[in-house]
Scaffold this motif. Structure first.
Motif: not given
Length: 312
Positions: A41-43, A50-52, A78-79, A165-167
């Protein structure tokens, strides 16, 4: 399903009824399935929302050598600006993190339950990734259930809900990029597979003789099939198949490896006639160069398909 989860599933299905390990293994499997559900669910959420800025890689189920053992990491982001370990918890209840003794317990339905401390788990994972990659690493404890509540928060690492989490990760993108995302990801992807499954079997002392042998009926799941008229037959439900033994061979391979002693093969499949055994093993477990040994042609996908029908 990774190999570790398959080992737990096979063990839970194959341990003899009444065996002293049956209940604890089933309990561990239940927890593992809940954990996998939370990680998936998290993935899925991160992949979708997720907007990076810039490139990033999301790795799941990473096992990193650490000291004399290894550390299993649920998810790793990893970013170019950060590396972050995600310790995913799919649990319900009120959570209490003891920041003095670094213990952890939850209260559910009025009962207090002591459990492994997620803060200690993420800290160990952070240290392992930091030591392996040689870069600063952050950590986050992720709660996937809306029926969870943090009463006493941990001291060292933040706890965030899955929805937020995304934020939380997006706020970590600050400053100039200083990591080579592809280089770090490739270093992790080149890691050899760790033998977590074997250590789990050894810890539980699960051996060949601990198991219910024979070709399991996929319908009844607790009884063995009989080979008759070139088919496997279940005398309880009427199921029949020509290749039901294929799953049994794969179950053996995931537990004990692909090399199969011919003497064990008779017991494993529940047949006595050597010509029948030869026909059954001819394609799936051909003779090896070692006398009296067979080499199972492994197919994890066959096991995944089999157990996905059971654990939907």
């Amino acid at each position: 399903m990774n190999d570790f989860l398959l080992v737990q599933m096979v063990s839970a299905e194959r341990l003899k009824s009444g065996h002293e390990l049956k209940v604890p293994v089933l309990s561990e499997l239940k927890n593992s399935l809940a954990g996998v559900s939370g990680e998936q669910r998290t993935a899925t959420l991160l992949t979708r929302e997720l907007d990076l800025s810039g490139d990033f890689v999301l790795l799941s189920d990473v096992t990193i050598p650490y000291k004399d053992s290894s550390v299993q990491i649920d998810l790793l982001v990893i970013h170019a600006n950060f590396v972050c370990v995600l310790e995913v918890k799919n649990m319900i209840g009120d959570f209490y993190f003891d920041s003095v003794n670094y213990q952890f317990h939850r209260v559910i339905d009025g009962r207090r339950e002591g459990m492994r401390n997620p803060e200690a788990q993420v800290h160990r994972a952070v240290k392992a990734v930091n030591g392996f990659l040689g870069v600063p690493v952050q950590g986050v404890i992720v709660l996937t259930s809306r029926s969870s509540k943090v009463v006493d928060a941990p001291k060292l690492y933040p706890v965030v809900s899955l929805d937020y989490l995304p934020f939380h990760l997006e706020k970590m993108v600050e400053g100039s990029p200083h990591f080579d995302v592809a280089k770090l990801a490739n270093k992790l992807k080149k890691l050899p597979p760790q033998e977590i499954s074997k250590s789990w079997l050894a810890r539980h002392q699960i051996s060949f003789d601990s198991l219910r042998l024979g070709v399991t009926c996929p319908t009844c799941r607790t009884c063995s099939l009989i080979w008759r008229d070139r088919k496997w037959h279940c005398e309880i439900c009427g199921f029949h198949s020509r290749d039901a033994h294929e799953v049994t061979l794969q179950e053996y391979a995931v537990l004990f490896g692909s090399e199969l002693d011919t003497r064990f093969a008779y017991r494993l499949l529940g047949v006595e006639n050597k010509y029948v055994l030869y026909r059954l093993l001819e394609k799936s477990a051909p003779k090896s160069r070692i006398r009296g040994k067979r080499q199972i042609i492994e197919s994890r996908e066959l096991l995944r398909e089999y157990f996905s029908r059971i654990y939907r």
